[in-house]
Write an enzyme that holds these catalytic residues in place. Structure first.
Site, PDB file in Angstrom:
ATOM      1  N   TYR A 143       0.865  -1.184   0.000  1.00  0.00           N
ATOM      2  CA  TYR A 143       0.000   0.000   0.000  1.00  0.00           C
ATOM      3  C   TYR A 143       0.895   1.225   0.000  1.00  0.00           C
ATOM      4  O   TYR A 143       1.833   1.322   0.797  1.00  0.00           O
ATOM      5  CB  TYR A 143      -0.891  -0.002   1.243  1.00  0.00           C
ATOM      6  CG  TYR A 143      -1.786   1.219   1.364  1.00  0.00           C
ATOM      7  CD1 TYR A 143      -2.867   1.398   0.489  1.00  0.00           C
ATOM      8  CD2 TYR A 143      -1.557   2.188   2.340  1.00  0.00           C
ATOM      9  CE1 TYR A 143      -3.689   2.513   0.600  1.00  0.00           C
ATOM     10  CE2 TYR A 143      -2.382   3.301   2.451  1.00  0.00           C
ATOM     11  CZ  TYR A 143      -3.444   3.461   1.585  1.00  0.00           C
ATOM     12  OH  TYR A 143      -4.259   4.563   1.692  1.00  0.00           O
ATOM     13  N   ASP A 238       9.422   3.077  -0.480  1.00  0.00           N
ATOM     14  CA  ASP A 238       8.363   3.716   0.302  1.00  0.00           C
ATOM     15  C   ASP A 238       8.591   3.358   1.771  1.00  0.00           C
ATOM     16  O   ASP A 238       8.213   2.283   2.231  1.00  0.00           O
ATOM     17  CB  ASP A 238       6.986   3.245  -0.177  1.00  0.00           C
ATOM     18  CG  ASP A 238       5.860   3.928   0.600  1.00  0.00           C
ATOM     19  OD1 ASP A 238       6.162   4.718   1.521  1.00  0.00           O
ATOM     20  OD2 ASP A 238       4.682   3.662   0.284  1.00  0.00           O
ATOM     21  N   LYS A 266       4.453   9.217   8.659  1.00  0.00           N
ATOM     22  CA  LYS A 266       4.261   8.602   9.984  1.00  0.00           C
ATOM     23  C   LYS A 266       5.255   9.124  11.042  1.00  0.00           C
ATOM     24  O   LYS A 266       5.055  10.211  11.556  1.00  0.00           O
ATOM     25  CB  LYS A 266       4.251   7.080   9.840  1.00  0.00           C
ATOM     26  CG  LYS A 266       3.079   6.687   8.916  1.00  0.00           C
ATOM     27  CD  LYS A 266       2.642   5.244   8.950  1.00  0.00           C
ATOM     28  CE  LYS A 266       1.316   5.124   8.205  1.00  0.00           C
ATOM     29  NZ  LYS A 266       1.307   4.253   7.049  1.00  0.00           N
TER      30      LYS A 266
END
Ligand SMILES: *Cc1c(COP(=O)(O)O)cnc(C)c1O
Length: 427
Positions: A143, A238, A266
């Site tokens: 994702y 990523d 994050k």
């Protein structure tokens, strides 16, 4: 049972799609109503009905220091007094950029954005511009946020809800996304043969977190680096989840892989909304106003978010932090595996540093297909049983759980005990 959470959710259902602002919060995969949270301190959170839980969601990864770390709160309070946003350059942005570039040698220049989604879609735009190619490659179950090009065979909530590739994504765009199974070097080689010199970028979670935690097998990332370098394809790691999480320097430090571009999010926002993308100067200088690739943000580099991020990184850099995280996480994963074995519950615990997943299967989980073999109904019962015992796990089999520096041996002991009872209950 009539709880305040239930009341709020009934109201929310009328006001927001599915009652939530992000799909996996809705507990669709585990049943029952979602729990509304009121506050958090250290390793625990408290819901609106006053029940307390040991938290392994940690806002889906950002809270590596736990909730309301006193030093982060203090720094934020001071920043708040100076103002919330200026839409102009500030000193903190430069400091955060310096901190990121210092920790990630592959990042020569970095641009701050507001979310991981923005980071990945901007990185893709740069890769497409710099290569003059349109096709990209991603891995099944990874994702990378909800950008159009990346919602093909995606993980996280897409996997949890078992959705097909999302409606609303133009077919012409989806067709430009090639997908390959993770940890499958032969399939990767074949894709590079079929699409020779046509791939603008490969984007990958170097440790998958969004199909549950799946580490890369020895040599897989090296193979990827070799193939991308050989065809002038931009390699995007990523690290929105793994950055400053699996090591201070992320998965690229841990596995010694130098990408062309990196996306972050994050942890670097310390619980406030931040994302970043960066890499080689020759690529990043395509970005406006240095170059012609347009990307902008009203609140990008927001002073509050930057303050929380900077303080978080400063604390993380203190000696022994990652060793302690590793120790506590290892103890937890080991305890869970042992408790499952005792109860005769088939369980595979995947872990890299302080991210882990309990897969309800005996088989090893190395890609999306093997993750999907896990028994999701058993996971759902496990989740609900833990919740009832004051332990908050991610409400999906296909999400990673996290440990923070605020989790101590006593939390581990309580969690393993709760899990042991849950295993007995679900077997
Ligand atoms: C969470 C995540 C994203 C998306 O970040 P948002 O801030 O939710 O948009 C992208 N990539 C990875 C690997 C993630 O874990």
């Amino acid at each position: 049972m009539n709880t305040k959470s239930r009341e709020l959710f009934q109201k929310a259902l009328k006001l927001m799609p599915g009652g939530v602002n992000s799909p996996v919060r809705a507990f669709r995969a585990v049943g029952g109503d979602p729990v509304f949270m009121a506050g958090g301190k250290g390793s625990s959170i408290v819901d609106v009905d006053g029940r307390s839980y040991i938290d392994y969601v940690l806002s889906w990864g950002p809270l590596i220091l736990g909730h309301s770390h006193p030093e982060v709160v203090e720094a934020l309070a001071k920043a708040l007094e100076r103002g919330t946003s200026f839409g102009a350059c500030t000193e903190g942005e430069v400091e955060l950029a310096e901190r990121i570039c210092g920790a990630y040698p592959s990042i020569e220049r970095v641009r701050l954005v507001n979310s991981g989604t923005e980071a990945t879609l901007s990185a893709l735009r740069v890769a497409r511009a710099a290569t003059g190619r349109e096709r990209i490659l991603k891995f099944e179950g990874c994702y990378h946020g909800h950008g159009d090009s990346l919602l093909v065979k995606a993980g996280s909530g897409v996997a949890t809800l078992g959705l097909p590739d999302s409606p609303g994504v133009p077919r012409a765009l989806a067709e430009l996304t090639v997908t390959v199974p993770f940890n499958d070097p032969a399939a990767l080689e074949e894709a590079f043969r079929v699409h020779a010199n046509q791939l603008a970028a490969v984007i990958v979670e170097p440790v998958i977190g969004n199909a549950g935690c799946i580490p890369p097998q020895a040599g897989f990332l090296e193979k990827l680096r070799g193939l991308t370098a050989g065809q002038g394809t931009v390699l995007i790691l990523d690290e929105v989840m793994t950055g400053f999480r699996v090591a201070y320097g992320g998965a690229q430090e841990l596995f010694k892989i130098q990408p062309d571009l990196t996306t972050l999010g994050k942890v670097i926002g310390g619980g406030l909304p931040v994302g970043a993308y960066g890499g080689k100067a020759s690529l990043m200088d395509w970005v406006a106003p240095a170059g012609p690739v347009y990307q902008a943000g009203t609140l990008s580099g927001n002073p509050l978010a930057v303050t929380a991020g900077l303080k978080t990184l400063e604390i993380l850099r203190r000696p022994g932090t990652y060793e302690r995280l590793e120790g506590v996480s290892n103890q937890l994963a080991g305890g869970l595996a042992t408790a499952a074995a005792k109860a005769g519950v088939p369980l595979t615990v995947n872990r890299v540093g302080s991210m882990f997943t309990c897969f309800f299967t005996n088989e090893s989980v190395a890609d999306y297909a093997s993750a999907k073999k896990a028994d999701t109904s058993r996971f759902a019962r496990f989740f609900r049983s833990l919740l009832g015992r004051g332990v908050y796990f991610p409400p999906s089999q296909f999400e990673a759980a996290f440990v923070s520096t605020a989790h101590h041996e006593s939390d581990v002991a309580t969690t393993v005990e709760a899990a042991a009872k849950a295993f007995e209950e679900i077997w």
